[in-house]
Scaffold this motif. Structure first.
Motif: not given
Lengths: 362, 362
Positions: A13-14, A18, A21-24, A27, A61-62, A64, A258-259, A262
């Motif tokens: 993570g470091a 880093a 993760m924020p992108a995940i 989204s 989306t599992d 989510k 956006k995901t 879609a």
């Protein structure tokens, strides 16, 4: 998670995560929505479209993005689904836009209009003919963004206590039939009535009404209309292909990643095709059982159809003259319809014609 | 990312995300696939289905699951798409299953068979009639799992240099027509030919062949057949609704996370509806232009249709007697077809009939 795995994850993570993760997180946020259906669970084919969409989105989306379906009346009454979406009471509805012709008759083009497109043509208009764009432009003032949401196919013309042979037989006829189609029949002297599904049977039985339209063999059989009205007319010229739509609160739609937009769009296509497929697969057996139980199938006569066609065109002209929004969508839709039937009469129609005759011949 | 945000994220990571991150990593791996189309890019409507599916999956998965479309010949020739999927050369194909009737005629039910289902009925069979399950059971021995992948609608019967009025006119007719339908015409004395799209025009022009079928107005117009064969027949009784499918290597399919399977399935529905919608929206203008340029539209005569119907049924009986796999799917499909047309003749057909006549009347 084991401590060792956690430590590894934390170390990674470091560095790499880093960045990712924020992108995940952005989204794939956890979101819970409600979709209110305009239909009861007993109309399983039509209600099932909301369930199919919800399950597809959850699977994609599992879990989510969770959309919980509610039957008519659980959150809001069926006919208030659009209002609930407009106001943001719910994020989403599964409904028949033509329920809202009282607000504006333009809503009708989101479902079906008298002598309009058949089911496949309605899909073509929505998806490749600019129809979804035209409707979404109109829905915008109601804070609604729409997706495709299924179709019943061409509906039946309904159940009649007496035969309808001439236009004169329509005069004074008390019929349970919805908004825009009812106004066409009104021009011919009929008295359209708005009656909820559960109240139709007793009204037909007592003779409070003379006729009632609902959907088609599969749904109609459940309500038992054949026991109180022997004549089952076709075609439902006011619903050559009745489309449903998913209505989404526009601000909620705009705020989705956006995901998820879609995912919703593709899942709506899944629900759209599945609903039509279910009706097509289920109607034949119901029709066979209804006829075996004594139902008399009757086509509307040419005289009756022609009078309704003429009355419908008058209503279109009057409404277009009063309502520019209606005129804009009407003209777009009708130009498409005329093109579609130019083509339909060639391969599609002659093929179906041959297949129907060949089947009857055995 | 700012350092402060990163530190916050890292701190949170030590608690909440420590549990959820591995789930994300597992359910959203980066995957790159190739989808080989059996069609050239010039057939933009049919080729576009692979592009639509690929874009939808990329959008849904934030580009983590990327499927790159390739036109016929770029990776493998168009007719080797199924082999390429079977062997794992590519993960996926967009193809017409009936191209593979040489391996086993059972493949034909994945696209269309003579006097089979129309396009909407084929969807109903696939999605709600058990058709996809039946076909996937059959495809399993080829290591293929299939999804829906579009439909052309009822095709035209093709371009003829001379009029075909009687069954005798079919005798000796050299026609460019595909596998199973060609075998029906062979029973009536025709000489079916397999000719690639680009070679049809010169063959028709020189008279090496007397007739050729392709798709419908939109695609046929591009190839200019109207300039060398004046008579355009309908309906294409061998393709009442020609379905395409996405073929996926079964091991690759089985190895996908559940989320990606769900994304693919819904995206395939999007592509499925969009392809049909595009054909329906584009065919009318092309038909109008073809007729304006002198094309003579001709329906096959009743005599010709009846002879083809009889020959097709003979071929079904012969093939069923030889091939138990074919018989199993045939019986399932034909029972569904007979039910569909029982229902179709009531509301759908009479509605289209009225609309076609009303339009012609103006």
């Amino acid at each position: 998670m084991k401590r060792r795995q956690f430590l590894t994850a934390a170390t990674v993570g470091a560095t790499a995560t880093a960045i990712s993760m924020p992108a995940i997180a952005q989204s794939a946020p956890e979101i819970k929505w409600r979709v209110t259906s305009s239909f009861p669970k007993s109309l399983d084919t039509i209600y099932g479209a909301a369930e199919t969409l919800a399950k597809a989105v959850a699977d994609i989306t599992d879990n989510k993005f969770q959309i919980q379906p509610f039957a008519a009346g659980e959150v809001v009454p069926g006919l208030q689904a659009a209002d609930a979406v407009s106001s943001g009471t719910v994020e989403m509805a599964h409904t028949a836009p033509y329920y809202y012709v009282g607000k504006d008759p333009t809503f009708a083009f989101g479902t079906a209009v008298p002598f309009g497109l058949n089911a496949r043509q309605q899909n073509a208009w929505f998806v490749s003919g600019g129809g979804l764009e035209v409707m979404n432009e109109f829905y915008k003032e109601y804070n609604i963004h729409s997706l495709v949401g299924g179709n019943t196919g061409c509906q039946m013309g309904g159940w009649f206590r007496k035969e309808i042979k001439t236009v004169a037989d329509l005069n004074g006829l008390k019929m349970r039939i919805g908004g825009f189609a009812g106004r066409v029949l009104q021009k011919l002297g009929s008295v359209p009535q708005q009656i909820a599904g559960g109240d139709i049977y007793p009204a037909l039985e007592k003779g409070t009404i003379d006729a009632a339209e609902w959907v088609g063999p599969y749904d109609d059989q459940k309500l038992g209309f054949n026991k109180v009205a022997p004549f089952y007319y076709y075609p439902g010229w006011w619903e050559g292909g009745a489309a449903l739509q998913f209505f989404i609160n526009k601000a909620k739609w705009d705020s989705l990643p956006k995901t998820y937009k879609a995912a919703l769009e593709s899942a709506a296509h899944f629900a759209n095709t599945e609903m039509q497929a279910k009706y097509d697969a289920r109607n034949p057996a119901a029709l066979r059982q209804l006829v075996a139980a004594g139902t008399q199938l009757r086509p509307f006569t040419g005289e009756v159809m022609d009078a309704c066609w003429k009355a419908a065109n008058e209503l279109y002209a009057e409404t277009s003259a009063q309502n520019p929004k209606f005129k804009k969508v009407h003209d777009h839709y009708m130009a498409f319809r005329n093109d579609e039937y130019l083509w339909w009469q060639v391969a599609e129609y002659t093929y179906d014609n041959y297949m129907i005759r060949a089947r009857a011949r055995g």
